[in-house]
Write a protein that holds these residues in place. Structure first.
Motif, PDB file in Angstrom:
ATOM      1  N   THR A 188      -0.830   5.863  -5.636  1.00 21.76           N
ATOM      2  CA  THR A 188      -2.272   5.594  -5.636  1.00 21.76           C
ATOM      3  C   THR A 188      -2.609   4.851  -4.353  1.00 21.76           C
ATOM      4  O   THR A 188      -1.933   3.879  -4.016  1.00 21.76           O
ATOM      5  N   SER A 189      -3.639   5.300  -3.633  1.00 21.97           N
ATOM      6  CA  SER A 189      -3.871   4.719  -2.308  1.00 21.97           C
ATOM      7  C   SER A 189      -5.340   4.585  -1.955  1.00 21.97           C
ATOM      8  O   SER A 189      -6.203   5.286  -2.474  1.00 21.97           O
ATOM      9  N   LEU A 190      -5.610   3.641  -1.083  1.00 25.11           N
ATOM     10  CA  LEU A 190      -6.904   3.513  -0.427  1.00 25.11           C
ATOM     11  C   LEU A 190      -6.652   3.722   1.053  1.00 25.11           C
ATOM     12  O   LEU A 190      -5.791   3.054   1.638  1.00 25.11           O
ATOM     13  N   VAL A 194     -10.541   6.388  -4.060  1.00 27.22           N
ATOM     14  CA  VAL A 194      -9.098   6.222  -4.312  1.00 27.22           C
ATOM     15  C   VAL A 194      -8.417   7.597  -4.346  1.00 27.22           C
ATOM     16  O   VAL A 194      -9.026   8.589  -4.755  1.00 27.22           O
ATOM     17  N   GLY A 195      -7.207   7.663  -3.846  1.00 26.26           N
ATOM     18  CA  GLY A 195      -6.424   8.898  -3.895  1.00 26.26           C
ATOM     19  C   GLY A 195      -5.265   8.735  -4.860  1.00 26.26           C
ATOM     20  O   GLY A 195      -4.638   7.669  -4.909  1.00 26.26           O
ATOM     21  N   ILE A 196      -5.024   9.763  -5.663  1.00 29.14           N
ATOM     22  CA  ILE A 196      -3.876   9.737  -6.577  1.00 29.14           C
ATOM     23  C   ILE A 196      -3.062  11.002  -6.350  1.00 29.14           C
ATOM     24  O   ILE A 196      -3.600  12.110  -6.423  1.00 29.14           O
ATOM     25  N   LEU A 219       1.780  -1.665  -0.980  1.00 29.12           N
ATOM     26  CA  LEU A 219       1.331  -2.200   0.304  1.00 29.12           C
ATOM     27  C   LEU A 219      -0.039  -2.815   0.080  1.00 29.12           C
ATOM     28  O   LEU A 219      -0.942  -2.178  -0.442  1.00 29.12           O
ATOM     29  N   TRP A 275      -2.421   4.342   8.209  1.00 27.30           N
ATOM     30  CA  TRP A 275      -3.257   5.223   7.397  1.00 27.30           C
ATOM     31  C   TRP A 275      -3.779   4.607   6.104  1.00 27.30           C
ATOM     32  O   TRP A 275      -4.808   5.006   5.593  1.00 27.30           O
ATOM     33  N   TYR A 276      -3.031   3.655   5.537  1.00 27.34           N
ATOM     34  CA  TYR A 276      -3.432   3.112   4.234  1.00 27.34           C
ATOM     35  C   TYR A 276      -3.864   1.652   4.322  1.00 27.34           C
ATOM     36  O   TYR A 276      -3.214   0.840   4.965  1.00 27.34           O
ATOM     37  N   ALA A 277      -4.965   1.344   3.661  1.00 34.94           N
ATOM     38  CA  ALA A 277      -5.383  -0.050   3.510  1.00 34.94           C
ATOM     39  C   ALA A 277      -4.567  -0.687   2.387  1.00 34.94           C
ATOM     40  O   ALA A 277      -4.244  -1.870   2.435  1.00 34.94           O
ATOM     41  N   ALA A 278      -4.242   0.113   1.400  1.00 37.08           N
ATOM     42  CA  ALA A 278      -3.441  -0.372   0.268  1.00 37.08           C
ATOM     43  C   ALA A 278      -2.873   0.826  -0.473  1.00 37.08           C
ATOM     44  O   ALA A 278      -3.484   1.887  -0.501  1.00 37.08           O
ATOM     45  N   PHE A 279      -1.707   0.672  -1.026  1.00 35.18           N
ATOM     46  CA  PHE A 279      -1.204   1.700  -1.938  1.00 35.18           C
ATOM     47  C   PHE A 279      -0.263   1.077  -2.948  1.00 35.18           C
ATOM     48  O   PHE A 279       0.212  -0.052  -2.764  1.00 35.18           O
ATOM     49  N   LYS A 280      -0.036   1.801  -3.999  1.00 40.63           N
ATOM     50  CA  LYS A 280       0.956   1.400  -4.989  1.00 40.63           C
ATOM     51  C   LYS A 280       1.714   2.655  -5.392  1.00 40.63           C
ATOM     52  O   LYS A 280       1.110   3.697  -5.631  1.00 40.63           O
ATOM     53  N   THR A 281       3.023   2.569  -5.411  1.00 39.14           N
ATOM     54  CA  THR A 281       3.857   3.685  -5.835  1.00 39.14           C
ATOM     55  C   THR A 281       4.590   3.268  -7.102  1.00 39.14           C
ATOM     56  O   THR A 281       5.152   2.173  -7.158  1.00 39.14           O
ATOM     57  N   ARG A 333      -8.492  13.081  -4.491  1.00 40.45           N
ATOM     58  CA  ARG A 333      -9.028  11.886  -3.844  1.00 40.45           C
ATOM     59  C   ARG A 333     -10.543  11.891  -3.917  1.00 40.45           C
ATOM     60  O   ARG A 333     -11.177  12.876  -3.578  1.00 40.45           O
ATOM     61  N   ASP A 342     -11.198  15.767  -7.307  1.00 42.33           N
ATOM     62  CA  ASP A 342     -11.819  16.730  -6.393  1.00 42.33           C
ATOM     63  C   ASP A 342     -11.207  18.084  -6.742  1.00 42.33           C
ATOM     64  O   ASP A 342     -10.098  18.410  -6.368  1.00 42.33           O
TER      65      ASP A 342
END
Lengths: 143, 143
Positions: free
Chosen positions: B18-20, B55-57, A105, B88-94, B52, A53
């Protein structure tokens, strides 16, 4: 492809490509799509995540540096890079990084409790069939 | 803040988040903004890039692992992490990664020729005042 890449336990490598597009389109969308599909066929490819974006960020994951070098030198990819330099990007930065740790998560059920754990469990979770990042409520902490 | 972080020559560290998102909003936007502003005040912070669509990065850059640990343990950030886990997050990975190499395209003039070079020049370019990623037509290749 999962929007959050289902990478194995570290170490592995990440290529972080951050870009600002130029005004020119001329086949950019089709080429970007083709490059993701082609990258996924390369030896050592582990996954890719992408969002835009304004600024665009694409992170691809690889088993090792040699795989990244081979992908960078792929003939079709070289042509895409040439066109990117020439017309598609106003600016970009590519960073090659070694992933040393990760944690995640994965929420299994709304309001469900989280299970925090370490690398050994992480490996098991990664092998559970069908447990994608969309699965919910397992939290894995390895940092 | 530059949309493409003006990081120094490697090595340095990247935190790739990275997150949903979950459906819940409840103050997410304000908190996300606050966390970027707060991160920028921490010792060792080098820059951040974020996008975002679905998916958000978010990739933040740091001088060393100790700075990342200190930021992760920041009291206000801990509360944001707690709320992120909780709603806030359904899933994320750091992923914590060491940036070993980078290269960039900075286009100075439309149709201008590109100058490719290596790390020493990269350092010089980074010190040229006003030469942000929006500047155009210097290509720096260090991989």
């Amino acid at each position: 492809m999962d929007p959050i890449a289902n990478t194995p336990a570290p170490p592995y490598y990440a290529v972080i490509f951050t870009s600002l597009r130029a005004d020119v389109d001329e086949g950019y969308g089709a080429m970007a799509k083709r490059m993701v599909a082609l990258a996924a066929l390369q030896p050592g490819f582990l996954g890719v995540e992408s969002a835009r974006d304004g600024v665009g960020i694409t992170v691809s994951y690889w088993t090792d540096l040699e795989s990244i070098r081979a992908w960078k030198a792929n003939a079709e990819h070289l042509e895409a890079q040439r066109l990117g330099h020439q017309k598609w990007y106003a600016a970009f930065k590519t960073r090659i990084a070694k992933v040393e740790r990760d944690y995640a998560l994965l929420r299994l059920a709304p309001g469900g409790t989280s299970v925090r754990s370490w690398a050994p469990v992480y490996g098991v979770i990664n092998r559970v069939p069908g447990l994608t990042p969309f699965a919910r409520s397992i939290s894995i902490q390895a940092f």
